[in-house]
Design an enzyme around this catalytic site. Structure first.
Site, short mmCIF file in Angstrom:
data_model
loop_
_atom_site.label_atom_id
_atom_site.label_comp_id
_atom_site.label_asym_id
_atom_site.label_seq_id
_atom_site.Cartn_x
_atom_site.Cartn_y
_atom_site.Cartn_z
CD GLU A 298 77.07 40.60 175.63
OE1 GLU A 298 78.04 40.75 174.87
OE2 GLU A 298 76.30 39.64 175.58
CD GLU B 203 86.64 49.00 173.72
OE1 GLU B 203 86.78 48.98 174.96
OE2 GLU B 203 85.58 48.65 173.15
CB CYS C 72 80.96 47.27 172.19
SG CYS C 72 79.36 46.85 171.50
CE LYS D 180 76.13 52.44 188.20
NZ LYS D 180 76.02 53.63 187.33
P1 NAD Z 1 82.39 51.11 182.23
O1 NAD Z 1 82.88 49.75 182.44
O2 NAD Z 1 83.22 52.24 182.70
O3 NAD Z 1 80.98 51.35 182.92
C1 NAD Z 1 79.88 50.47 182.68
C2 NAD Z 1 78.99 50.48 183.90
O4 NAD Z 1 79.71 49.95 185.01
C3 NAD Z 1 78.51 51.87 184.30
O5 NAD Z 1 77.16 51.80 184.70
C4 NAD Z 1 79.41 52.20 185.46
O6 NAD Z 1 78.82 53.10 186.39
C5 NAD Z 1 79.64 50.85 186.11
N1 NAD Z 1 80.87 50.79 186.89
C6 NAD Z 1 82.00 51.53 186.70
N2 NAD Z 1 82.92 51.22 187.64
C7 NAD Z 1 82.36 50.25 188.43
C8 NAD Z 1 82.82 49.52 189.55
N3 NAD Z 1 84.02 49.75 190.09
N4 NAD Z 1 81.99 48.60 190.09
C9 NAD Z 1 80.77 48.38 189.55
N5 NAD Z 1 80.28 49.06 188.51
C10 NAD Z 1 81.06 49.98 187.95
O7 NAD Z 1 82.07 51.19 180.67
P2 NAD Z 1 81.62 52.44 179.84
O8 NAD Z 1 82.78 53.36 179.77
O9 NAD Z 1 80.29 52.95 180.35
O10 NAD Z 1 81.31 51.81 178.39
C11 NAD Z 1 82.29 51.61 177.46
C12 NAD Z 1 82.69 50.16 177.40
O11 NAD Z 1 81.53 49.36 177.23
C13 NAD Z 1 83.58 49.85 176.23
O12 NAD Z 1 84.63 49.00 176.62
C14 NAD Z 1 82.65 49.12 175.26
O13 NAD Z 1 83.30 48.24 174.37
C15 NAD Z 1 81.74 48.39 176.19
N6 NAD Z 1 80.47 48.06 175.53
C16 NAD Z 1 80.23 46.75 175.19
C17 NAD Z 1 79.06 46.38 174.55
C18 NAD Z 1 78.78 44.94 174.18
O14 NAD Z 1 77.64 44.62 173.84
N7 NAD Z 1 79.76 44.06 174.25
C19 NAD Z 1 78.10 47.37 174.25
C20 NAD Z 1 78.36 48.68 174.60
C21 NAD Z 1 79.56 49.02 175.25
#
Ligand code: NAD
Length: 494
Positions: free
Chosen positions: A263, A396, A297, A187
């Site tokens: 992550e 963040e 991240c 997804k």
């Molecule tokens: P997000 O949490 O908004 O979304 C991530 C995924 O979760 C997307 O596919 C989204 O559609 C899904 N999602 C959103 N709401 C949901 C819900 N209620 N239920 C289930 N799934 C849901 O994150 P983002 O904005 O896409 O990415 C940014 C974040 O990701 C930052 O906090 C960043 O630090 C983190 N990140 C971490 C790493 C790592 O390796 N630790 C790598 C990249 C990004």
């Protein structure tokens, strides 16, 4: 036929780009969502709006595939052959995939071409090559018994991805999960589904069974939630915000206790001691803070500097920042493109405003380029004298804002570095190898790099301490642990 970046940019302008479900292969598209580009907020096409019913369909297909053994029981060397063929196909389409990420996420095209895509291909090739070299173990029994400890694929894996490195995050999850023999349902983030769609199509073309690797596009609250709650998914590997990561633990508890690997976010410190080679450090410090518009991240968003070198470092940072061009990400000379969407821009802009109201000292940047495209372009910005109680120190931002805090003693540096709910990454700069070792051990983070900004590479595990992560690691052989379970086979000889 692979497409050039100009062809992809033209299709984006004509709003012709598409990503939809691949559930056992292509099927008739359902309802769609408009897909806009952060470059100028215009439509570049549409993505399919998945539902819980679509997720359920995909899980049934994935389970049937897993039980049939069409992929899960194939000899590892055979899976390797198919995955290497897939990597070769993606290499032929690298420019096309890079351009898709550029228009979808607003990432600079040069970064997509020269950093993201090579790392993506490396990841696929590395796990393909690794999987037929992983041995089980024999238990130290006497001759009365033979105990074998073997690894098996877990079953159906849900991979839920963020938008900041679309192709690369897809690779980090899919490559080890598939190499290990699982059936995978991806997804992608709703903001960036294009490269994931194309990569999955190419997988099928290369010989990965269409039922063993599927894609369901759509909103997180709909598709992501349905994956989290599905009773027949065995593992969810999630990368995204800590807030949504928390929801996945709830989904698991409320359904089948599926394994959850998180992550999540970070607020990584960069610690500079007064014996550091500042000239060698400066480009690393800037890359840590501003690479990918700070939408990273492991972004080194807290610069913790020993007081004696703070002014000299700041001067070097400002001088080098003059070379960082803010502009349209399709321009090969640009390092800073737009933030990914309006809601995210508003969040980052809110940090600029709260820093001003907190009276933090703005020493570089701070401007929004409202004249460019969508207007969501924020220049690299530095605040000095940021105290640990400030929002900029603790939260963040996920944007191009660097917070500087001074220190005098090593103990203060450790305390400041660890003053965070996060623990994803850290970097430190010193010529003293003993201090480097002490600091590396004392900092609570999953990756600590010394005299440079780095997340390691595909050979080393990546993941977080504290609220940055939970349950496993991406990259390295460790990533395979997320997608395999351990079985003991015990032969009784007497
Ligand atoms: P997000 O949490 O908004 O979304 C991530 C995924 O979760 C997307 O596919 C989204 O559609 C899904 N999602 C959103 N709401 C949901 C819900 N209620 N239920 C289930 N799934 C849901 O994150 P983002 O904005 O896409 O990415 C940014 C974040 O990701 C930052 O906090 C960043 O630090 C983190 N990140 C971490 C790493 C790592 O390796 N630790 C790598 C990249 C990004």
């Amino acid at each position: 036929m692979p497409q050039t970046k100009e062809q992809i940019f033209a299709q984006a302008r004509a709003a012709k780009l598409w990503a939809g479900h691949l559930i056992g292969g292509h099927d008739a598209p359902g309802a769609v969502l408009d897909n806009t580009t952060p470059i100028d907020n215009s439509s570049i096409g549409s993505i399919e709006a998945g539902t819980a019913a679509d997720v359920d369909r995909a899980v049934q297909v994935a389970r049937a595939s897993f039980e049939s053994g069409e992929w899960s029981q194939r000899p590892p060397a055979e899976r390797k052959r198919v995955m290497l063929a897939w990597a070769d196909l993606m290499a032929a389409h690298a420019e096309e995939l890079a351009a898709l990420d550029c228009v979808d996420a607003g990432k600079p095209i040069t970064e997509c071409l020269n950093t993201d895509l090579p790392a993506t291909l490396d990841t696929f090739r590395w796990y393909a090559e690794a999987i037929d070299k992983c041995y089980g173990r024999v238990a130290p029994t006497g001759p009365q018994a033979l105990g074998l400890i073997v690894k098996e694929p877990i079953g159906v894996v849900g991979a839920v991805l963020p938008w900041n490195f679309p192709a690369q995050m897809y690779a980090w999850k899919v490559a080890p999960a598939l190499a290990a023999g699982n059936s995978v349902i991806v997804k992608p983030a709703e903001l960036t589904s294009l490269s994931a769609y194309r990569m999955t199509e190419l997988a099928h073309e290369a010989g990965v069974p269409a039922a063993a690797l599927q894609l369901v596009t759509g909103l997180g609250e709909e598709v992501g939630r349905a994956i989290g709650l599905h009773p027949d998914i065995d593992v969810v590997s999630f990368t995204g915000s800590t807030e949504v990561g928390r929801l996945f633990l709830r989904y698991s508890a409320d359904s089948n206790l599926k394994e959850i690997v998180l992550e999540c976010g970070g607020k990584s410190p960069q610690v500079i001691f007064d014996d550091a080679d500042l000239d060698a450090a400066v480009d690393h410090v800037l890359a840590a803070a501003f690479w990918n518009m700070g939408e990273n991240c492991s972004c080194g968003s807290r610069l913790i500097v020993q007081s004696g070198v703070k002014a000299a470092l700041l001067q070097r940072l400002q001088a080098r920042l003059a070379d960082w061009k803010v502009g349209l990400p399709t321009d090969e000379a640009v390092q800073i493109g737009p933030l990914v969407e309006k809601a995210h821009f508003d969040k980052v802009h809110g940090f600029l405003q709260s820093a001003a109201s907190e009276g933090l000292r703005l020493v570089h940047g701070g401007r929004v380029h409202a004249d460019l495209g969508s207007g969501w372009y924020v220049e690299p910005t530095i605040f000095d004298e940021v105290h640990p109680g400030s929002r900029l120190f603790q939260e963040e931002v996920f944007g191009p804002i660097l917070a500087i805090t001074g220190f005098d003693t090593e103990a203060q540096a450790i305390a400041l570095a660890n003053d965070s709910q996060y623990g994803l990454a850290a970097s430190l700069y010193t010529r003293d190898v003993f201090r480097a070792q002490r600091m590396a051990r004392a900092i609570k983070a999953g990756t600590v790099s010394i005299n440079g900004f780095s997340e390691g590479d595909i050979t080393t595990p990546f993941g977080g301490y504290k609220q940055s992560g939970f349950g496993g690691r991406d990259n390295g052989l460790e990533a395979l642990d997320q997608y395999q379970q351990t079985k003991t086979i015990w032969y009784v000889n007497e």
